[in-house]
Design a protein around this motif. Structure first.
Motif, mmCIF file in Angstrom:
data_model
loop_
_atom_site.group_PDB
_atom_site.id
_atom_site.type_symbol
_atom_site.label_atom_id
_atom_site.label_comp_id
_atom_site.label_asym_id
_atom_site.label_seq_id
_atom_site.Cartn_x
_atom_site.Cartn_y
_atom_site.Cartn_z
ATOM 1 N N PHE A 1 53.306 37.965 45.378
ATOM 2 C CA PHE A 1 51.698 37.710 45.855
ATOM 3 C C PHE A 1 50.720 37.972 46.175
ATOM 4 C CE2 PHE A 1 47.472 34.839 45.567
ATOM 5 C CZ PHE A 1 47.476 34.377 44.784
ATOM 6 N N SER A 2 50.799 38.117 47.062
ATOM 7 C CA SER A 2 50.078 39.331 48.207
ATOM 8 C C SER A 2 49.934 40.514 47.628
ATOM 9 C CB SER A 2 50.076 38.484 49.686
ATOM 10 O OG SER A 2 49.435 39.726 50.739
ATOM 11 N N LYS A 3 51.298 40.868 47.476
ATOM 12 C CA LYS A 3 50.675 42.263 47.504
ATOM 13 C C LYS A 3 50.153 42.563 45.865
ATOM 14 C CE LYS A 3 54.590 44.795 49.729
ATOM 15 N NZ LYS A 3 53.932 45.597 49.901
ATOM 16 N N SER A 4 50.656 41.964 44.791
ATOM 17 C CA SER A 4 50.301 42.253 43.615
ATOM 18 C C SER A 4 48.747 41.343 43.085
ATOM 19 C CB SER A 4 51.040 40.625 42.741
ATOM 20 O OG SER A 4 52.233 41.438 42.211
ATOM 21 N N ILE A 5 47.484 40.635 44.146
ATOM 22 C CA ILE A 5 46.549 40.735 44.321
ATOM 23 C C ILE A 5 46.055 41.728 45.333
ATOM 24 C CG2 ILE A 5 45.269 38.603 43.890
ATOM 25 C CD1 ILE A 5 47.347 38.319 42.086
ATOM 26 N N TYR A 6 46.035 40.704 46.791
ATOM 27 C CA TYR A 6 45.588 41.511 47.609
ATOM 28 C C TYR A 6 45.365 42.869 47.541
ATOM 29 C CZ TYR A 6 44.359 36.340 47.924
ATOM 30 O OH TYR A 6 43.635 35.118 47.312
ATOM 31 N N ASP A 7 46.871 43.594 47.647
ATOM 32 C CA ASP A 7 46.904 44.277 48.162
ATOM 33 C C ASP A 7 46.720 45.887 47.023
ATOM 34 O OD1 ASP A 7 47.570 43.442 50.827
ATOM 35 O OD2 ASP A 7 49.645 43.307 50.359
ATOM 36 N N THR A 8 46.070 45.487 45.899
ATOM 37 C CA THR A 8 45.808 46.458 44.724
ATOM 38 C C THR A 8 44.036 46.241 44.979
ATOM 39 O OG1 THR A 8 45.180 45.111 43.138
ATOM 40 C CG2 THR A 8 47.912 45.361 43.922
ATOM 41 N N THR A 9 43.390 47.402 44.157
ATOM 42 C CA THR A 9 41.907 47.764 43.932
ATOM 43 C C THR A 9 41.215 46.501 43.502
ATOM 44 O OG1 THR A 9 42.687 49.092 41.826
ATOM 45 C CG2 THR A 9 42.052 50.523 43.947
ATOM 46 N N LYS A 10 42.223 45.467 42.657
ATOM 47 C CA LYS A 10 41.601 44.985 41.921
ATOM 48 C C LYS A 10 40.878 43.860 42.787
ATOM 49 C CE LYS A 10 46.043 42.898 39.926
ATOM 50 N NZ LYS A 10 46.575 42.493 38.240
ATOM 51 N N GLY A 11 41.750 43.270 43.381
ATOM 52 C CA GLY A 11 42.156 42.185 44.455
ATOM 53 C C GLY A 11 41.199 42.911 45.970
ATOM 54 N N GLN A 12 40.849 43.740 46.122
ATOM 55 C CA GLN A 12 39.524 44.490 47.120
ATOM 56 C C GLN A 12 38.741 44.108 46.385
ATOM 57 O OE1 GLN A 12 41.301 48.464 47.887
ATOM 58 N NE2 GLN A 12 43.046 48.121 48.527
ATOM 59 N N LEU A 13 38.390 44.725 44.876
ATOM 60 C CA LEU A 13 36.885 44.362 44.892
ATOM 61 C C LEU A 13 37.073 43.364 43.948
ATOM 62 C CD1 LEU A 13 36.210 46.576 41.426
ATOM 63 C CD2 LEU A 13 35.197 44.844 41.985
ATOM 64 N N ARG A 14 37.384 42.210 44.478
ATOM 65 C CA ARG A 14 37.331 40.578 44.047
ATOM 66 C C ARG A 14 37.443 40.370 45.603
ATOM 67 N NH1 ARG A 14 42.458 36.666 42.293
ATOM 68 N NH2 ARG A 14 42.380 35.829 43.907
ATOM 69 N N VAL A 15 37.301 39.859 46.521
ATOM 70 C CA VAL A 15 37.352 40.027 47.826
ATOM 71 C C VAL A 15 35.528 40.824 48.135
ATOM 72 C CG1 VAL A 15 37.866 40.314 50.586
ATOM 73 C CG2 VAL A 15 39.385 40.215 48.762
ATOM 74 N N GLU A 16 35.207 42.223 47.785
ATOM 75 C CA GLU A 16 33.962 42.062 48.217
ATOM 76 C C GLU A 16 32.966 41.837 46.955
ATOM 77 O OE1 GLU A 16 33.214 44.666 50.787
ATOM 78 O OE2 GLU A 16 34.962 44.642 51.240
ATOM 79 N N VAL A 17 33.038 41.898 46.530
ATOM 80 C CA VAL A 17 32.336 40.771 45.161
ATOM 81 C C VAL A 17 32.088 39.346 45.681
ATOM 82 C CG1 VAL A 17 31.872 39.485 42.606
ATOM 83 C CG2 VAL A 17 32.619 41.507 43.384
ATOM 84 N N LEU A 18 33.001 38.457 46.590
ATOM 85 C CA LEU A 18 32.753 37.045 47.125
ATOM 86 C C LEU A 18 32.277 37.575 48.570
ATOM 87 C CD1 LEU A 18 37.242 35.576 46.221
ATOM 88 C CD2 LEU A 18 34.311 35.345 45.267
ATOM 89 N N LYS A 19 32.740 38.182 49.060
ATOM 90 C CA LYS A 19 31.784 37.705 50.222
ATOM 91 C C LYS A 19 30.452 37.955 50.460
ATOM 92 C CE LYS A 19 35.084 41.015 53.503
ATOM 93 N NZ LYS A 19 36.195 42.365 53.938
ATOM 94 N N ARG A 20 29.388 38.963 49.077
ATOM 95 C CA ARG A 20 28.145 39.986 49.510
ATOM 96 C C ARG A 20 27.871 38.251 48.696
ATOM 97 N NH1 ARG A 20 26.430 41.818 43.608
ATOM 98 N NH2 ARG A 20 27.617 40.312 42.802
ATOM 99 N N ASP A 21 28.946 37.274 47.364
ATOM 100 C CA ASP A 21 28.532 35.780 47.085
ATOM 101 C C ASP A 21 28.448 35.041 47.916
ATOM 102 O OD1 ASP A 21 28.104 37.155 44.343
ATOM 103 O OD2 ASP A 21 29.453 36.205 43.028
ATOM 104 N N LEU A 22 29.158 34.873 48.678
ATOM 105 C CA LEU A 22 29.648 33.583 49.818
ATOM 106 C C LEU A 22 28.488 33.947 51.212
ATOM 107 C CD1 LEU A 22 33.422 32.901 49.587
ATOM 108 C CD2 LEU A 22 31.580 31.808 48.297
ATOM 109 N N ALA A 23 27.388 34.999 51.265
ATOM 110 C CA ALA A 23 27.141 35.616 52.346
ATOM 111 C C ALA A 23 26.013 34.168 52.333
ATOM 112 C CB ALA A 23 26.243 36.746 52.551
ATOM 113 N N PRO A 24 25.078 33.923 51.689
ATOM 114 C CA PRO A 24 24.955 32.399 52.093
ATOM 115 C C PRO A 24 24.793 31.789 52.306
ATOM 116 C CG PRO A 24 23.723 33.798 50.204
ATOM 117 C CD PRO A 24 25.072 34.116 50.200
ATOM 118 N N LEU A 25 26.281 30.813 51.787
ATOM 119 C CA LEU A 25 26.620 29.804 52.321
ATOM 120 C C LEU A 25 27.648 30.338 53.928
ATOM 121 C CD1 LEU A 25 29.050 28.386 48.745
ATOM 122 C CD2 LEU A 25 26.113 28.233 49.986
ATOM 123 N N LEU A 26 27.537 31.301 53.607
ATOM 124 C CA LEU A 26 28.496 31.524 55.138
ATOM 125 C C LEU A 26 27.502 32.145 56.655
ATOM 126 C CD1 LEU A 26 30.905 33.559 54.367
ATOM 127 C CD2 LEU A 26 31.952 32.359 55.630
#
Length: 262
Positions: free
Chosen positions: A18-43
């Motif tokens: 699961f980790s390799k298929s989701i997070y160790d790919t460009t699609k997973g990295q992109l998802r992480v970066e989008v979430l970091k930006r969107d969640l910044a106000p909550l953080l």
């Protein structure tokens, strides 16, 4: 993993895959970066109580732990929960986190019912048989004035991508596969229906973002490796219609109004 477990989103026995298929790919990295930006106000808010539903390996709630938030890390897979706890402790975290192996239904049926200031529910709805019920359960777990970060697999994007790939017979079957594929969610949500169900629960959507609005449609897959350029493109347009609606996933920030403000 048997079919019943997969339909419920239990990834026991395949956490590393699961980790390799989701997070160790460009699609997973992109998802992480989008979430970091969107969640910044909550953080950036005062630390409070956070529930992460279907938290997996805990990458996202780790950001909240690092800011001093108290977190309940919940996942159906005991293996995932244990692995997340090990990872957090290796980072010097976990002392303000409670790790629970439970489904969304189990959390919502607990008596007395615990409610949370912030709920994270990312890539969970598409594994559940009843999206409307899941939204009702999330609403019940959210405190008045609380915030819900909801990310779900987008039915329209799945249909559009399959049209591009020429999978016309698959579309004609209503996007139903003949054989279930591991790690491939089979219950994408229709955003307009999600909007309606949220409204029925009295929840208000304050921000909508498309996740992977361009990445998944690139015909030349080598362009996915031009990550910085692609990320900049996604970030520029993923909250802008019509590109937002093409995101393979939708990430919405939602609020439960405080009764005293009504």
């Amino acid at each position: 993993m048997n079919k019943k477990k997969q339909e419920r989103g239990d990834f026991s026995g395949i956490s590393q895959k699961f980790s390799k298929s989701i997070y160790d790919t460009t699609k997973g990295q992109l998802r992480v970066e989008v979430l970091k930006r969107d969640l910044a106000p909550l953080l950036a808010t005062e630390p409070c109580l956070v529930l992460d539903v279907g938290a997996g390996l805990g990458q996202v709630n780790q950001w909240f732990q690092e800011k001093g938030f108290a977190v309940v890390h919940s996942d159906l897979s005991t293996e995932m929960v244990e692995e997340a706890e090990r990872r957090h402790k290796a980072e010097g975290l976990g002392h303000k986190c409670r790790y629970v192996s439970a489904s969304l239904t189990e959390l919502a049926n607990q008596q007395p019912l615990n409610q949370y200031d912030i709920i994270l529910c990312h890539a969970v709805l598409e594994w559940l048989p009843d999206t409307e019920l899941a939204i009702h359960q999330l609403a019940s777990l959210l405190k008045p004035g609380g915030k819900l970060s909801l990310m779900f697999y987008n039915y329209h994007a799945k249909l559009f991508a399959n049209a591009i790939y020429g999978n016309f017979d698959y579309i004609e079957r209503g996007l139903k596969v003949k054989k279930t594929v591991r790690l491939s969610p089979q219950n994408p949500a229709v955003p307009e229906q999600v909007d309606d169900w949220l409204e029925q629960e009295g929840l208000k959507v304050h921000q909508k973002t498309g996740v992977r609005c361009f990445h998944d449609y690139l015909r030349d897959l080598t362009h996915q490796q031009r990550f910085d350029e692609l990320l900049a493109l996604e970030m520029k347009y993923n909250q802008m219609s019509p590109y937002r609606e093409l995101g393979r996933y939708q990430h919405w920030l939602i609020e439960k109004p405080n009764c005293q403000e009504e």
